[in-house]
Design an enzyme around this catalytic site. Sequence first.
Site, PDB file in Angstrom:
ATOM      1  N   ASP A  62       0.854  -1.192   0.141  1.00  0.00           N
ATOM      2  CA  ASP A  62       0.153  -0.047   0.054  1.00  0.00           C
ATOM      3  C   ASP A  62       0.712   1.331  -0.014  1.00  0.00           C
ATOM      4  O   ASP A  62       2.008   1.258   0.378  1.00  0.00           O
ATOM      5  CB  ASP A  62      -0.972  -0.044   1.183  1.00  0.00           C
ATOM      6  CG  ASP A  62      -1.934  -0.800   1.309  1.00  0.00           C
ATOM      7  OD1 ASP A  62      -2.103  -1.783   0.344  1.00  0.00           O
ATOM      8  OD2 ASP A  62      -2.691  -0.846   1.940  1.00  0.00           O
ATOM      9  N   HIS A 204       3.866  -2.037   3.140  1.00  0.00           N
ATOM     10  CA  HIS A 204       3.996  -0.624   2.614  1.00  0.00           C
ATOM     11  C   HIS A 204       5.338  -0.524   2.075  1.00  0.00           C
ATOM     12  O   HIS A 204       6.062  -0.638   2.525  1.00  0.00           O
ATOM     13  CB  HIS A 204       3.468   0.336   3.599  1.00  0.00           C
ATOM     14  CG  HIS A 204       2.490   0.265   4.437  1.00  0.00           C
ATOM     15  ND1 HIS A 204       2.016  -0.406   5.343  1.00  0.00           N
ATOM     16  CD2 HIS A 204       1.225   1.136   3.986  1.00  0.00           C
ATOM     17  CE1 HIS A 204       0.747  -0.771   5.749  1.00  0.00           C
ATOM     18  NE2 HIS A 204       0.267   0.403   5.122  1.00  0.00           N
TER      19      HIS A 204
END
Length: 237
Positions: A62, A204
């Site tokens: 993400d 991430h």
Amino acid sequence: MSKRGVTIFLTVLLAICLIGMEQIKSGREKESLMAEAKQRSETDQAKEEGADGEKLVALTFDDGPHGDSTKRLLEGLKERDVKATFFLIGVSIEGNEELVNQMAQDGHLVGSHTFHHVQLTKLSLKEACEEITMTNEAIKDVTGQTVEYIRPPYGSWNSKLECAVNMHEVGWTVDPRDWDVKNTETIVKRVLADVKDGSIILLHDVYDTSVEAAFQIVDELKAEGYTFVTVDRLLID
């Protein structure tokens, strides 16, 4: 106001700020756990139907693209012949078009994470749809591919959004909270402790610690016989 009064006022103000920060953090943790539980339930059938005893796992990222860390991640995944899934923030695409194009060219799945990383359920339906469609258009302009998958920030999604946009919501089942700990060893340990056939791992690609952890996770799970796939492979009915 007296000096003592000022001191008391500042102390109370600080306490209020700290309480507010804790509430925000708790809210994010609660939403994360709810989304994780939902996705785990939805992938149970896919895990049970895995053909030939193959152990499948999806690595997802993400908040990208990020110039340096995403570039390094893509290079490392290519070296390891691993396909992953990237949920991009629309506003970060400008200036990183080459990386987004490389994701698609390398066979990774590219999805939406909204344009400004907003909690969609706190917006009007019109505003939420704009956040999604703007990101989809930004990605398609670079890759030429229609965006079908979305990971809503904080796992915050509802049925109204399903009616408004024709996209597949994607959650996760393994969350090492890499955004919080930012420690490679801790991230790797948390993932390896929870991963199993059919897991969707949340990381991430904006943190160097997460990128390094991803490489170690890939190497370890490959040694254990896991095959890395894009998340759509696990969500197929």
